[in-house]
Design a protein around this motif. Structure first.
Motif, mmCIF file in Angstrom:
data_model
loop_
_atom_site.group_PDB
_atom_site.id
_atom_site.type_symbol
_atom_site.label_atom_id
_atom_site.label_comp_id
_atom_site.label_asym_id
_atom_site.label_seq_id
_atom_site.Cartn_x
_atom_site.Cartn_y
_atom_site.Cartn_z
ATOM 1 N N GLU A 93 32.521 67.258 -4.130
ATOM 2 C CA GLU A 93 32.185 68.222 -3.501
ATOM 3 C C GLU A 93 30.887 69.136 -4.567
ATOM 4 O O GLU A 93 30.048 69.773 -3.625
ATOM 5 N N THR A 97 27.130 69.669 -3.044
ATOM 6 C CA THR A 97 26.605 71.135 -2.756
ATOM 7 C C THR A 97 25.247 71.372 -3.408
ATOM 8 O O THR A 97 24.417 71.812 -2.908
ATOM 9 N N ARG A 156 42.689 65.533 9.798
ATOM 10 C CA ARG A 156 41.581 66.348 10.298
ATOM 11 C C ARG A 156 41.698 67.096 11.721
ATOM 12 O O ARG A 156 42.680 66.630 12.368
ATOM 13 N N SER A 165 38.286 68.807 7.794
ATOM 14 C CA SER A 165 37.716 67.767 7.747
ATOM 15 C C SER A 165 38.418 66.421 6.771
ATOM 16 O O SER A 165 39.118 66.759 6.246
ATOM 17 N N ARG A 167 36.552 64.173 5.337
ATOM 18 C CA ARG A 167 35.915 63.833 4.103
ATOM 19 C C ARG A 167 35.328 64.857 3.433
ATOM 20 O O ARG A 167 35.426 66.194 3.944
ATOM 21 N N GLN A 169 33.420 67.886 2.240
ATOM 22 C CA GLN A 169 32.380 68.668 2.732
ATOM 23 C C GLN A 169 31.881 69.745 1.681
ATOM 24 O O GLN A 169 32.333 70.141 0.710
ATOM 25 N N PRO A 170 30.475 69.961 1.503
ATOM 26 C CA PRO A 170 29.558 69.214 2.595
ATOM 27 C C PRO A 170 29.306 67.952 2.322
ATOM 28 O O PRO A 170 29.553 67.635 1.106
ATOM 29 N N HIS A 171 28.831 67.239 3.419
ATOM 30 C CA HIS A 171 28.316 65.669 3.049
ATOM 31 C C HIS A 171 26.891 65.583 2.826
ATOM 32 O O HIS A 171 26.257 66.500 3.594
#
Length: 342
Positions: A93, A97, A156, A165, A167, A169-171
């Motif tokens: 994460e 970011t 999700r 989500s 997965r 985030q952010p991706h």
């Protein structure tokens, strides 16, 4: 060995970011100023080391988040984050970011193994799970999966007013291709290649042949070739070399004497493998850019790479780093075939 060295395509530098315990802000500010200087000089990348419970950068991701807002072009890397101190999900994460904040310039380098002085620190770091923690390659695989967008959960959707989500985030698209493994053994080099990572080599390798002889450059060369042989991209797979390099073209006589004394103190450890892990250290390269260029052109592993992140010495002053980086960018880099970024 190639008949001639590859022209140097990318020039970077690495700093430990030392600070005084009584004034840690000044040390961190110095590191940020050095990164800003690197961008002005045209360096392609700036890398920071990771030090826990020492007087060096303990949170490189936070430092690089700050650097991302004070620069616009230079790539920002970690060399390296020891994953034994990290939760791969949380780290994924943070990395995503900062990569987004930087505009896709982050190059995270990681390594595995138990934390240094684990018996002394495990009670603070893993008070309930120290004996169950996996400090092997599986920890990197978890990070790779999370960064590359693999599911972190089987849930999700919407729950009440919140959307979830499956997965991380952010991706950050593209970050998965900019993950580096810091390795010093044949096994690590092959593993990094098999998993599609980039390879960070440094001034330390593992001397795995108990009989010798102990030629640092040849050992490192074998690792680079093993990495590329295992990598899906073969010869195009990225490798960056990180020797300690100290050009003296514009140094004062006092600086030159200090640099040479620093290297001389560290030279004995380059003669034979050190400790149970049999780590072999490369000699520090001190001299004019012409002298260093000649030595690098004769270095078997350097001849195989077109990217470097030369390591700055640990204990020098801010003005020393300014002189060294300026000579690297204006003298040494061009002598090695490199051109500064616009």
């Amino acid at each position: 060995m190639p008949p001639t060295p590859r022209p140097l395509r990318k020039l970077g530098f690495l700093t430990i970011g030392l600070f005084d315990e009584t004034d840690p802000r000044r040390g961190h500010e110095s590191t940020l100023e050095i990164i800003e200087l690197g961008e002005r000089l045209g360096f392609d990348s700036a890398w920071v080391r990771h030090r826990h419970l020492q007087y060096g950068i303990s949170s490189p991701v936070a430092v690089l988040a700050a650097a991302s807002q004070r620069t616009w072009r230079i790539e920002l890397g970690t060399a390296v984050i020891p994953l034994g101190w990290e939760n791969p999900l949380r780290l994924a994460e943070d990395l995503a970011t900062v990569d987004l904040l930087s505009g896709g310039r982050l190059n995270p380098g990681v390594s595995v193994g138990p934390p240094m002085h684990f018996d002394q620190v495990k009670g603070a770091l893993y008070p309930d799970t120290a004996d169950a923690e996996d400090f092997g390659y599986g920890r990197v695989e978890r990070l790779l999966g999370f960064v590359r967008g693999e599911p972190a959960t089987d849930f999700r959707g919407v729950e009440g007013f919140e959307t979830f989500s499956d997965r991380v985030q952010p991706h950050a698209p593209g970050l998965g291709r900019r993950l580096w493994y810091g390795g010093g053994s044949l096994r690590s080099a092959r593993w990094a290649g098999e998993h599609g990572m980039n390879l960070l080599t440094s001034s330390v390798v593992k001397a795995e042949d108990p009989e010798g002889p102990y030629d640092f450059a040849e050992i490192q060369l074998a690792q680079i070739r093993a990495f590329r042989a295992a990598h899906p991209e073969g010869e195009a797979a990225r490798v960056s070399q990180g020797l300690v390099v100290i050009p003296t073209d514009s140094a004062s006589p006092e600086q030159r004497a200090r640099y040479e004394e620093y290297a001389a103190r560290r030279t004995p450890r380059t003669a034979e493998p050190q400790g149970p892990a049999r780590m072999l250290f490369a000699p520090d390269l001190v001299g004019t850019s012409a002298e260093i260029t000649e030595r690098l052109h004769g270095h078997a592993a350097f001849r195989e790479v077109d990217e470097v992140a030369f390591a700055l010495p640990f204990t020098f002053a801010h003005e020393d780093y300014v002189q060294i980086l300026t000579d690297m960018a204006t003298k040494l880099g061009p002598a090695l075939g490199w051109r500064p970024a616009a």
